[in-house]
Design a protein around this motif. Structure first.
Motif, mmCIF file in Angstrom:
data_model
loop_
_atom_site.group_PDB
_atom_site.id
_atom_site.type_symbol
_atom_site.label_atom_id
_atom_site.label_comp_id
_atom_site.label_asym_id
_atom_site.label_seq_id
_atom_site.Cartn_x
_atom_site.Cartn_y
_atom_site.Cartn_z
ATOM 1 N N UNK A 1 0.762 -0.940 0.035
ATOM 2 C CA UNK A 1 -0.089 -0.142 0.027
ATOM 3 C C UNK A 1 0.841 1.405 0.051
ATOM 4 N N UNK A 2 2.088 1.083 0.340
ATOM 5 C CA UNK A 2 2.913 2.252 0.933
ATOM 6 C C UNK A 2 3.642 2.571 -0.662
ATOM 7 N N UNK A 3 3.877 1.445 -1.238
ATOM 8 C CA UNK A 3 4.625 1.573 -2.644
ATOM 9 C C UNK A 3 3.767 1.749 -3.935
ATOM 10 N N UNK A 4 2.593 1.153 -3.908
ATOM 11 C CA UNK A 4 1.653 1.307 -4.885
ATOM 12 C C UNK A 4 0.771 2.604 -5.351
ATOM 13 N N UNK A 5 0.515 3.327 -6.205
ATOM 14 C CA UNK A 5 -0.236 4.421 -6.176
ATOM 15 C C UNK A 5 -1.783 4.118 -6.612
ATOM 16 N N UNK A 6 -2.055 3.009 -6.978
ATOM 17 C CA UNK A 6 -3.361 2.864 -7.220
ATOM 18 C C UNK A 6 -4.269 1.755 -6.395
ATOM 19 N N UNK A 7 -5.280 1.734 -6.337
ATOM 20 C CA UNK A 7 -5.984 0.701 -5.321
ATOM 21 C C UNK A 7 -6.043 -0.716 -6.112
ATOM 22 N N UNK A 8 -6.359 -0.404 -7.265
ATOM 23 C CA UNK A 8 -6.685 -1.436 -8.165
ATOM 24 C C UNK A 8 -5.455 -2.347 -8.420
ATOM 25 N N UNK A 9 -4.108 -1.645 -8.560
ATOM 26 C CA UNK A 9 -2.926 -2.385 -8.694
ATOM 27 C C UNK A 9 -2.873 -3.207 -7.158
ATOM 28 N N UNK A 10 -3.199 -2.750 -6.038
ATOM 29 C CA UNK A 10 -2.908 -3.228 -4.936
ATOM 30 C C UNK A 10 -3.536 -4.433 -4.637
ATOM 31 N N UNK A 11 -4.895 -4.600 -5.135
ATOM 32 C CA UNK A 11 -5.750 -5.954 -5.236
ATOM 33 C C UNK A 11 -4.966 -6.844 -6.288
ATOM 34 N N UNK A 12 -4.788 -6.353 -7.598
ATOM 35 C CA UNK A 12 -4.161 -7.335 -8.498
ATOM 36 C C UNK A 12 -2.978 -7.931 -8.058
ATOM 37 N N UNK A 13 -1.875 -7.240 -7.393
ATOM 38 C CA UNK A 13 -0.735 -7.848 -7.017
ATOM 39 C C UNK A 13 -0.629 -8.592 -5.676
ATOM 40 N N UNK A 14 -1.423 -7.837 -4.577
ATOM 41 C CA UNK A 14 -1.470 -8.561 -3.340
ATOM 42 C C UNK A 14 -2.359 -9.897 -3.676
ATOM 43 N N UNK A 15 -3.430 -9.855 -4.578
ATOM 44 C CA UNK A 15 -4.151 -11.209 -4.475
ATOM 45 C C UNK A 15 -3.638 -12.146 -5.594
ATOM 46 N N UNK A 16 -2.678 -11.799 -6.318
ATOM 47 C CA UNK A 16 -1.941 -12.720 -7.322
ATOM 48 C C UNK A 16 -1.509 -14.075 -6.633
ATOM 49 N N UNK A 17 -1.080 -14.375 -5.560
ATOM 50 C CA UNK A 17 -0.484 -15.358 -4.792
ATOM 51 C C UNK A 17 -1.983 -16.430 -4.410
ATOM 52 N N UNK A 18 -2.804 -16.052 -4.801
ATOM 53 C CA UNK A 18 -4.041 -16.929 -4.543
ATOM 54 C C UNK A 18 -4.109 -17.791 -5.523
ATOM 55 N N UNK A 19 -3.532 -17.740 -6.616
ATOM 56 C CA UNK A 19 -3.747 -18.804 -7.795
ATOM 57 C C UNK A 19 -2.890 -19.999 -7.688
ATOM 58 N N UNK A 20 -1.701 -19.822 -7.184
ATOM 59 C CA UNK A 20 -1.059 -21.323 -6.818
ATOM 60 C C UNK A 20 -1.804 -21.977 -5.576
ATOM 61 N N UNK A 21 -2.696 -21.433 -4.957
ATOM 62 C CA UNK A 21 -3.483 -22.214 -4.057
ATOM 63 C C UNK A 21 -4.595 -23.210 -4.711
#
Length: 634
Positions: free
Chosen positions: A294-314
């Motif tokens: 959240x500190x490094x990304x400037x867009x809230x959509x990018x936050x969910x895209x990058x932060x939620x990406x690890x869900x796919x290996x599950x």
């Protein structure tokens, strides 16, 4: 007299060996002596008796208390817990404060070359301090630029064409959906929807986990994290955002309950508590991961895209996560339970003796049936649910009240959240020391008391003492983080396998209720109300928690029949207490316990020798196709 007591005690142990369900005792031994080591000795003796007659525990001992299979199982719970923290607290960074101004681009039709500063100066009214008003604009006119500058604009109206955010450095939900000037109240709906999802999810998925099993429920929760967590990045309206937050909150509580049940039912002894503590430590790591993104990304959509990406290996959990053999056994699926245990033994390079595997049967040799109504009909379950519900309400209320107070201080949001998240990891690790020293019950009481005390001090002290308030909030979150881990460990061990997830779901309702209560009272004008609720909830929960039994070194309960035999064990404890008081010293009782232990070990040795002397035709040394490791999980 000592030998006679030893004989009676030895007979009692022998008699209890014929009733394995009577050994799963959850009550403390009420021995009132001056020797603290005596109580521990009696507790270990009873735990030894219970575990020796628990066929499932004996099989887990053979499989390996914490082998490769168990370590892999615990590691598999880490990644989802990181995502749980990410999706649960992402809203904190979605509503960064933005200063809006009415969109007055109409004046550009009059003079396209105006700078942004000139445009605002001509079209926005000012506050008495000279700053521009944020929710009003001058009524558009058809004059030329010289007339506007010479005569000025006088009539104002609310913003008609949206807002602009010239000072915004990040794209958040506020400037994405214009949640300003009266619409900012919609931000409160996010917390309401999240809490409502936790309430409904606790009630539904706890019941589903006990009916369908831990394996399918965990997969359902991971699917929910993928759809409603990662999918939040693609919403087009604020209402869609609220719906997705409602869905992801149900997935969060679904996984939290099911994963704790799975770890509790696969692991034994201290490994069970350590696994849940480590699992919650990665929850804190997930919050730090969220803070950094959240500190490094400037867009809230990018936050969910990058932060939620690890869900796919599950998705791979479909093939590698195991089902709980305890749950399978309680549902009458004995062969599936045996296959799962044999697979675990194969991974650990162990072999389960056929004689021990054949003893694995449901209690009473029938399928255990239980329902939510048992929490009302069974007095023990009712007591556990009400008491732990009070404790969970206190923890939820205090935790959210601390968060709200910290928010009111107006300090940088990243600073105020990263420090508590770092502190929570050592707080949870300290639980290991507490559990070894004072057990489950008193560890929970101590940490909950400390957290409630810090919350009370934060509510009493004036907000001018910011430094002191921050320190108290951090200390409070330190204690409450430990309380959360201890709560899950203690409650999971108090509840039977057939209703463990349902019970955790029911008491989780109290946590959500505490969160809602903190939000409700924080907006009230009566300052005494939050303080009063904090004192009452803490006093009530701590007093009631003290009457619950200790579960450390006790066998894990599997069915409801276990609780109907509590009266008999209480009578035995009363008899023991009378004997101690009649002899007058703790040393006599200690000798009695040691004598009974020796008698039991001698009888077990004789039984083991006689069992080994039996010759089995056509059978070698523990080589049976049912003991191989060729069976794979789902």
């Amino acid at each position: 007299m000592t030998s006679q007591m030893a004989t009676e005690n030895g007979c009692k142990v022998k008699h209890r060996s014929h009733h394995s369900s009577m050994n799963s005792n959850q009550l403390e031994v009420p021995v009132h002596t001056q020797s603290p080591s005596l109580e521990k000795l009696l507790r270990r003796l009873r735990a030894s008796d219970a575990q020796q007659d628990d066929n499932f525990t004996n099989i887990l001992d053979v499989v390996g208390e914490f082998g490769t299979f168990q370590r892999r199982l615990v590691a598999l719970t880490f990644i989802p817990n990181i995502l749980l923290a990410f999706f649960m607290f992402a809203d904190i960074f979605m509503f960064a404060a933005q200063k809006p101004y009415c969109n007055t681009s109409w004046i550009l039709a009059v003079e396209p070359n105006l700078s942004e500063a000139q445009q605002l100066n001509l079209t926005l009214p000012r506050e008495p301090n000279g700053s521009f008003q944020t929710c009003l604009m001058y009524l558009p006119v058809t004059w030329d630029l010289d007339s506007i500058i010479h005569f000025g604009l006088n009539y104002t109206q609310s913003c008609q064409d949206g807002w602009i955010y010239p000072e915004a450095k990040k794209r958040s939900l506020v400037n994405e959906f214009d949640l300003v000037c009266g619409k900012d109240r919609n931000t409160e709906g996010v917390q309401t929807m999240l809490t409502a999802g936790l309430l409904i999810g606790s009630l539904i998925f706890g019941f589903v986990s006990d009916k369908l099993g831990r394996y399918p429920t965990i997969l359902m929760s991971l699917l929910g994290l993928t759809v409603f967590g990662f999918g939040t990045a693609f919403v087009n309206t604020f209402r869609q955002y609220l719906f997705f937050r409602f869905g992801v909150s149900q997935a969060l509580v679904c996984y939290a309950i099911s994963s704790v049940c799975l770890a509790t039912e696969w692991l034994i002894g201290q490994h069970r508590a350590h696994a849940i503590i480590l699992e919650h430590c990665f929850f804190s790591v997930g919050f730090m991961f969220l803070n950094g993104l959240a500190y490094s990304l400037s867009h809230w959509r990018l936050l969910f895209l990058l932060g939620g990406a690890p869900v796919f290996p599950l998705i791979s959990y479909i093939w590698i996560i195991p089902e709980s053999p305890r749950w399978l056994l309680m549902k009458g699926k004995v062969e599936e339970a045996k296959q799962m245990l044999c697979y675990a033994a194969g991974v650990n390079k162990k072999i389960i003796p056929l004689s021990l595997l054949d003893k694995l049967q449901p209690p009473g040799k029938k399928v255990i049936k239980a329902s939510v109504l048992d929490f009302y009909n069974n007095k023990y379950l009712l007591k556990v649910t009400l008491v732990m519900g009070c404790v969970w309400f206190t923890v939820g209320y205090s935790y959210f009240m601390l968060i709200l107070k910290l928010k009111d201080l107006g300090i940088n949001i990243h600073f105020t959240r990263v420090i508590p998240s770092i502190v929570e990891v050592p707080a949870r690790l300290c639980c290991i020391f507490l559990l070894e020293q004072i057990g489950r019950k008193w560890s929970l009481i101590v940490t909950t008391f400390q957290g409630s005390l810090m919350c009370l001090l934060v509510l009493i002290l004036p907000s001018d003492l910011k430094s002191m308030m921050i320190i108290l909030v951090v200390l409070g979150e330190f204690s409450l983080a430990a309380s959360v881990s201890l709560f899950f460990i203690y409650t999971a061990e108090l509840l039977p396998t057939v209703l463990r997830a349902t019970g955790l779901g029911l008491v989780s309702l109290a946590w959500a209720t505490g969160a809602i209560s903190s939000l409700a009272v924080s907006y009230q004008k009566f300052i005494i109300l939050p303080i009063f609720l904090c004192c009452i909830s803490a006093t009530l929960s701590l007093s009631l928690c003290s009457v619950l039994p200790e579960t450390q070194d006790q066998a894990l309960p599997d069915n409801l029949e276990h609780y109907f035999l509590q009266t008999r064990n209480m009578a035995e404890d009363m008899f023991t207490e009378e004997v101690v008081s009649s002899e007058g010293t703790a040393e006599v009782m200690k000798n009695t316990v040691l004598s009974s232990t020796k008698l039991k070990s001698d009888s077990d040795s004789l039984f083991s020798v006689s069992w080994q002397d039996v010759s089995w035709p056509g059978r070698g040394k523990e080589t049976d196709p049912r003991m191989t490791d060729g069976l794979a999980p789902r």
